[in-house]
Structure formats: structure tokens, C-alpha cells
Design a protein around this motif. Structure first.
Motif, PDB file in Angstrom:
ATOM      1  N   GLY A 167       0.814  -1.207   0.000  1.00 20.35           N
ATOM      2  CA  GLY A 167       0.000   0.000   0.000  1.00 20.35           C
ATOM      3  C   GLY A 167       0.848   1.258   0.000  1.00 20.35           C
ATOM      4  O   GLY A 167       0.535   2.234  -0.700  1.00 20.35           O
ATOM      5  N   VAL A 168       1.935   1.249   0.765  1.00 22.15           N
ATOM      6  CA  VAL A 168       2.833   2.411   0.810  1.00 22.15           C
ATOM      7  C   VAL A 168       3.500   2.623  -0.544  1.00 22.15           C
ATOM      8  O   VAL A 168       3.662   3.758  -1.002  1.00 22.15           O
ATOM      9  N   ARG A 169       3.892   1.526  -1.200  1.00 22.23           N
ATOM     10  CA  ARG A 169       4.514   1.645  -2.527  1.00 22.23           C
ATOM     11  C   ARG A 169       3.559   2.278  -3.530  1.00 22.23           C
ATOM     12  O   ARG A 169       3.942   3.171  -4.291  1.00 22.23           O
ATOM     13  N   VAL A 170       2.322   1.821  -3.545  1.00 20.16           N
ATOM     14  CA  VAL A 170       1.320   2.406  -4.447  1.00 20.16           C
ATOM     15  C   VAL A 170       1.076   3.867  -4.079  1.00 20.16           C
ATOM     16  O   VAL A 170       0.987   4.747  -4.939  1.00 20.16           O
ATOM     17  N   ALA A 171       0.986   4.127  -2.779  1.00 24.04           N
ATOM     18  CA  ALA A 171       0.734   5.493  -2.311  1.00 24.04           C
ATOM     19  C   ALA A 171       1.888   6.429  -2.665  1.00 24.04           C
ATOM     20  O   ALA A 171       1.668   7.613  -2.926  1.00 24.04           O
ATOM     21  N   ALA A 172       3.116   5.904  -2.684  1.00 22.79           N
ATOM     22  CA  ALA A 172       4.274   6.743  -3.009  1.00 22.79           C
ATOM     23  C   ALA A 172       4.175   7.295  -4.422  1.00 22.79           C
ATOM     24  O   ALA A 172       4.483   8.470  -4.671  1.00 22.79           O
ATOM     25  N   THR A 173       3.745   6.448  -5.358  1.00 22.21           N
ATOM     26  CA  THR A 173       3.574   6.910  -6.740  1.00 22.21           C
ATOM     27  C   THR A 173       2.446   7.925  -6.832  1.00 22.21           C
ATOM     28  O   THR A 173       2.573   8.955  -7.510  1.00 22.21           O
ATOM     29  N   ILE A 174       1.345   7.639  -6.156  1.00 20.45           N
ATOM     30  CA  ILE A 174       0.215   8.575  -6.157  1.00 20.45           C
ATOM     31  C   ILE A 174       0.628   9.914  -5.548  1.00 20.45           C
ATOM     32  O   ILE A 174       0.250  10.981  -6.041  1.00 20.45           O
ATOM     33  N   ALA A 175       1.414   9.860  -4.485  1.00 18.34           N
ATOM     34  CA  ALA A 175       1.858  11.088  -3.816  1.00 18.34           C
ATOM     35  C   ALA A 175       2.687  11.957  -4.746  1.00 18.34           C
ATOM     36  O   ALA A 175       2.549  13.190  -4.762  1.00 18.34           O
ATOM     37  N   LEU A 176       3.556  11.329  -5.548  1.00 15.79           N
ATOM     38  CA  LEU A 176       4.376  12.105  -6.486  1.00 15.79           C
ATOM     39  C   LEU A 176       3.508  12.741  -7.564  1.00 15.79           C
ATOM     40  O   LEU A 176       3.705  13.902  -7.939  1.00 15.79           O
ATOM     41  N   ILE A 177       2.522  11.987  -8.049  1.00 12.17           N
ATOM     42  CA  ILE A 177       1.603  12.526  -9.053  1.00 12.17           C
ATOM     43  C   ILE A 177       0.854  13.728  -8.498  1.00 12.17           C
ATOM     44  O   ILE A 177       0.720  14.765  -9.172  1.00 12.17           O
ATOM     45  N   LEU A 178       0.361  13.608  -7.263  1.00  8.15           N
ATOM     46  CA  LEU A 178      -0.414  14.716  -6.669  1.00  8.15           C
ATOM     47  C   LEU A 178       0.460  15.913  -6.361  1.00  8.15           C
ATOM     48  O   LEU A 178       0.016  17.062  -6.507  1.00  8.15           O
ATOM     49  N   ALA A 179       1.701  15.686  -5.966  1.00 10.40           N
ATOM     50  CA  ALA A 179       2.598  16.810  -5.689  1.00 10.40           C
ATOM     51  C   ALA A 179       2.811  17.641  -6.954  1.00 10.40           C
ATOM     52  O   ALA A 179       2.683  18.879  -6.939  1.00 10.40           O
ATOM     53  N   ILE A 180       3.117  16.966  -8.063  1.00 11.65           N
ATOM     54  CA  ILE A 180       3.363  17.692  -9.317  1.00 11.65           C
ATOM     55  C   ILE A 180       2.072  18.281  -9.863  1.00 11.65           C
ATOM     56  O   ILE A 180       2.058  19.415 -10.367  1.00 11.65           O
ATOM     57  N   SER A 181       0.961  17.549  -9.766  1.00 12.37           N
ATOM     58  CA  SER A 181      -0.324  18.065 -10.253  1.00 12.37           C
ATOM     59  C   SER A 181      -0.745  19.314  -9.497  1.00 12.37           C
ATOM     60  O   SER A 181      -1.262  20.270 -10.087  1.00 12.37           O
ATOM     61  N   THR A 182      -0.528  19.311  -8.189  1.00 12.54           N
ATOM     62  CA  THR A 182      -0.883  20.488  -7.385  1.00 12.54           C
ATOM     63  C   THR A 182      -0.036  21.683  -7.785  1.00 12.54           C
ATOM     64  O   THR A 182      -0.530  22.812  -7.883  1.00 12.54           O
ATOM     65  N   GLU A 183       1.256  21.454  -8.039  1.00 15.97           N
ATOM     66  CA  GLU A 183       2.128  22.548  -8.483  1.00 15.97           C
ATOM     67  C   GLU A 183       1.688  23.082  -9.840  1.00 15.97           C
ATOM     68  O   GLU A 183       1.760  24.291 -10.091  1.00 15.97           O
ATOM     69  N   LEU A 184       1.229  22.195 -10.710  1.00 10.82           N
ATOM     70  CA  LEU A 184       0.787  22.613 -12.044  1.00 10.82           C
ATOM     71  C   LEU A 184      -0.505  23.412 -11.993  1.00 10.82           C
ATOM     72  O   LEU A 184      -0.639  24.458 -12.645  1.00 10.82           O
ATOM     73  N   LEU A 185      -1.476  22.926 -11.221  1.00 17.60           N
ATOM     74  CA  LEU A 185      -2.817  23.515 -11.242  1.00 17.60           C
ATOM     75  C   LEU A 185      -2.983  24.681 -10.277  1.00 17.60           C
ATOM     76  O   LEU A 185      -3.795  25.572 -10.519  1.00 17.60           O
ATOM     77  N   ALA A 186      -2.237  24.654  -9.178  1.00 14.93           N
ATOM     78  CA  ALA A 186      -2.403  25.705  -8.169  1.00 14.93           C
ATOM     79  C   ALA A 186      -1.271  26.722  -8.183  1.00 14.93           C
ATOM     80  O   ALA A 186      -1.321  27.709  -7.448  1.00 14.93           O
ATOM     81  N   GLY A 187      -0.282  26.482  -9.011  1.00 15.85           N
ATOM     82  CA  GLY A 187       0.818  27.437  -9.101  1.00 15.85           C
ATOM     83  C   GLY A 187       1.765  27.332  -7.925  1.00 15.85           C
ATOM     84  O   GLY A 187       1.748  26.388  -7.148  1.00 15.85           O
ATOM     85  N   GLY A 188       2.615  28.320  -7.782  1.00 18.68           N
ATOM     86  CA  GLY A 188       3.632  28.321  -6.743  1.00 18.68           C
ATOM     87  C   GLY A 188       4.968  28.732  -7.328  1.00 18.68           C
ATOM     88  O   GLY A 188       5.118  28.897  -8.545  1.00 18.68           O
ATOM     89  N   SER A 189       5.946  28.876  -6.467  1.00 16.10           N
ATOM     90  CA  SER A 189       7.251  29.367  -6.910  1.00 16.10           C
ATOM     91  C   SER A 189       8.285  28.268  -7.040  1.00 16.10           C
ATOM     92  O   SER A 189       9.388  28.511  -7.533  1.00 16.10           O
ATOM     93  N   ASP A 190       7.986  27.047  -6.591  1.00 13.19           N
ATOM     94  CA  ASP A 190       8.968  25.972  -6.689  1.00 13.19           C
ATOM     95  C   ASP A 190       8.274  24.646  -6.954  1.00 13.19           C
ATOM     96  O   ASP A 190       7.057  24.524  -6.839  1.00 13.19           O
ATOM     97  N   GLY A 191       9.091  23.660  -7.342  1.00 13.99           N
ATOM     98  CA  GLY A 191       8.550  22.348  -7.662  1.00 13.99           C
ATOM     99  C   GLY A 191       8.635  22.064  -9.153  1.00 13.99           C
ATOM    100  O   GLY A 191       8.759  22.976  -9.978  1.00 13.99           O
ATOM    101  N   ILE A 192       8.569  20.786  -9.510  1.00 12.34           N
ATOM    102  CA  ILE A 192       8.641  20.386 -10.921  1.00 12.34           C
ATOM    103  C   ILE A 192       7.477  20.977 -11.709  1.00 12.34           C
ATOM    104  O   ILE A 192       7.632  21.429 -12.846  1.00 12.34           O
ATOM    105  N   GLY A 193       6.290  20.977 -11.114  1.00 17.11           N
ATOM    106  CA  GLY A 193       5.127  21.548 -11.794  1.00 17.11           C
ATOM    107  C   GLY A 193       5.307  23.027 -12.076  1.00 17.11           C
ATOM    108  O   GLY A 193       4.966  23.513 -13.166  1.00 17.11           O
ATOM    109  N   ALA A 194       5.857  23.764 -11.098  1.00 17.46           N
ATOM    110  CA  ALA A 194       6.111  25.198 -11.300  1.00 17.46           C
ATOM    111  C   ALA A 194       7.153  25.410 -12.391  1.00 17.46           C
ATOM    112  O   ALA A 194       7.045  26.342 -13.196  1.00 17.46           O
ATOM    113  N   PHE A 195       8.170  24.546 -12.443  1.00 18.87           N
ATOM    114  CA  PHE A 195       9.187  24.641 -13.493  1.00 18.87           C
ATOM    115  C   PHE A 195       8.564  24.443 -14.867  1.00 18.87           C
ATOM    116  O   PHE A 195       8.885  25.151 -15.820  1.00 18.87           O
ATOM    117  N   ILE A 196       7.652  23.479 -14.978  1.00 24.32           N
ATOM    118  CA  ILE A 196       7.000  23.212 -16.266  1.00 24.32           C
ATOM    119  C   ILE A 196       6.164  24.412 -16.707  1.00 24.32           C
ATOM    120  O   ILE A 196       6.161  24.779 -17.888  1.00 24.32           O
TER     121      ILE A 196
END
Length: 243
Positions: A167-196
Motif C-alpha cells: 500500500g505504501v509503494r502504491v501510495a508513493a507513486t500517487i503522492a508524487l503525481i499529486l505533488a506535481i499536479s498540485t504545483e501545475l494547477l495551483a501554481g507556486g514558486s517551486d517544484g517540478i510543476g512550477a518549473f514546467i
């Protein structure tokens, strides 16, 4: 993977795919290699992984005890099952705009979204693992006078550990997806999503965007591989994690 890259390169070279709409695979790979030495990009990767690690750690701290409680006390599980079944199917990405209004700090928002999306695989796997515990082992401990907490710690938790790890392994992948998705959709000054997002406004925006996306995929593969390796080392005795 190599075959797909060669096919994409050939399609671009032969004019089957417009390089204006999608850059050559070789160009993307060269740009991605250059990002490995880009301090700004590395800082953004670090920011994403910091939120990922903190969010995942908090999720484990909450979801594992919750799963043990729900799996061990049927009355609690029956009472909360409607709530779980209502919340679990809601797409996590759809909640990002709402989270943007609730949380003023972008880090807090990323962690909240990671925890919401990552809780379910850990919670469900923990509950499922408890159902697979050998009842004879539990009855044997009870026969020697051990109470429910001791049975949980000595038998149920060790037997459930491989399911929790999955469960933790599956959650780790989901967590990375949500971290980048949140940076993409909500903006911010740092993170891979903000870089994109910022890369899209540069002269080589398309190539940089695809190269950063390639790195996001590679980091996801590396993260999953690390968890698979850890599972096999820690739970080599369990048939579900055998190599």
C-alpha cells in the motif's frame, strides 16, 4: 522504451510528426540531460520531493493506525464504511481548486492533497491484510492469556506488514503525481510543476516542458523501483513479494 524513442525519432525525421508540435526525441533527451546540471531545476526537484516525503510520512502515520483500527474493530468499520466509500472515488485532482481556497501556504496544500490521495491504498491494504492473518496464530496467543493489543502487535501487525508495504509503494507513486499536479494547477514558486509552467513561456518552451515531464516519469520509475527493492529485501519470505 528504447524502441518507442527510436520510433518517435524516426517519425519526426521522416516528417510523419511535426517537430513544431512535438520535438524530436533526441532533442528532448539532450535537453533532459542538460536539466540534470541545471541548479534551478534541481532545486525544484528537491522542493517536490520534500513535499512528497513529508506528505507520504504523515499519510503512513495516519492511515496505518486507522487501517488497523478499522480492520480490528468491525463495529467501527461498519460505521465508517459509508464515509470511506463516499470519499474514496472522488478524483483527487478535482479537489485541488478547493484546496487552493482553504490553504494559503502552497506546501500545506500539497501535503493535504498528497495525504488525501495516498491514504486509500494504505488504508485498504492494511484492512485487507488483517483479514489474511492466520486465525490459529491469534487463538494460540489468546489461549496463553494475551489480550487484543498484544495479539495485534505480536501476530496481526507482522503478518499485515507486507500488505502495508504494498500500500505504501502504491501510495508513493500517487503522492508524487499529486505533488506535481498540485504545483501545475495551483501554481507556486517551486517544484517540478512550477518549473514546467515557467518553461512554457520560454523560447524553447515545448522542449523544456517535455524534458521536465520525462524527468517526472523517470523519478516516478525510480521511486517505485526503490520501494519494490525494499519490499523484496524486507519481506522476502512473503510469496507476494518474492522475486
Amino acid at each position: 522504451m528504447a524502441g518507442l524513442l527510436l520510433l518517435a525519432e524516426a517519425a519526426g525525421r521522416l516528417g510523419l510528426v511535426s517537430t513544431v508540435q512535438f520535438p524530436l526525441a533526441s532533442t528532448v533527451l539532450v535537453t533532459a540531460a542538460g536539466l540534470a546540471a541545471d541548479q534551478e531545476f534541481l532545486w525544484d526537484v528537491g522542493a517536490t520531493f520534500a513535499a512528497w516525503a513529508l506528505g507520504l510520512a504523515l499519510t503512513v502515520a495516519v492511515a496505518v493506525p486507522a487501517g488497523l483500527l478499522l480492520g480490528s474493530v468491525p463495529a467501527v468499520e461498519r460505521a465508517l464504511r459509508p464515509v470511506i466509500e463516499f470519499l474514496r472515488p472522488i478524483p483527487s485532482v478535482a479537489l485541488i481548486p478547493l484546496a487552493a481556497f482553504v490553504f494559503t501556504e502552497r506546501l500545506d496544500m500539497k501535503i493535504a492533497m498528497i495525504m488525501y490521495a495516498s491514504t486509500w491504498p494504505i488504508l485498504i491494504n492494511t484492512m485487507y491484510g488483517l483479514r489474511e492473518v492466520d486465525p490459529l496464530a491469534k487463538e494460540t496467543l489468546r489461549a496463553f492469556g494475551f489480550g487484543r493489543p498484544a495479539v495485534l502487535l505480536r501476530v496481526s501487525l507482522p503478518s499485515t506488514a507486507p500488505f502495508i508495504a504494498t500500500g505504501v509503494r502504491v501510495a508513493a507513486t500517487i503522492a508524487l503525481i499529486l505533488a506535481i499536479s498540485t504545483e501545475l494547477l495551483a501554481g507556486g514558486s517551486d517544484g517540478i510543476g512550477a518549473f514546467i509552467i515557467l518553461a512554457g513561456s520560454s523560447p524553447d518552451g515545448l522542449t523544456l516542458t517535455v524534458a521536465a515531464t520525462v524527468w517526472a516519469g523517470l523519478l516516478g520509475i525510480a521511486t517505485n523501483g526503490a520501494f519494490v527493492w525494499a519490499e523484496r529485501r524486507l519481506f522476502h519470505w512473503h510469496p507476494g513479494t518474492a522475486a
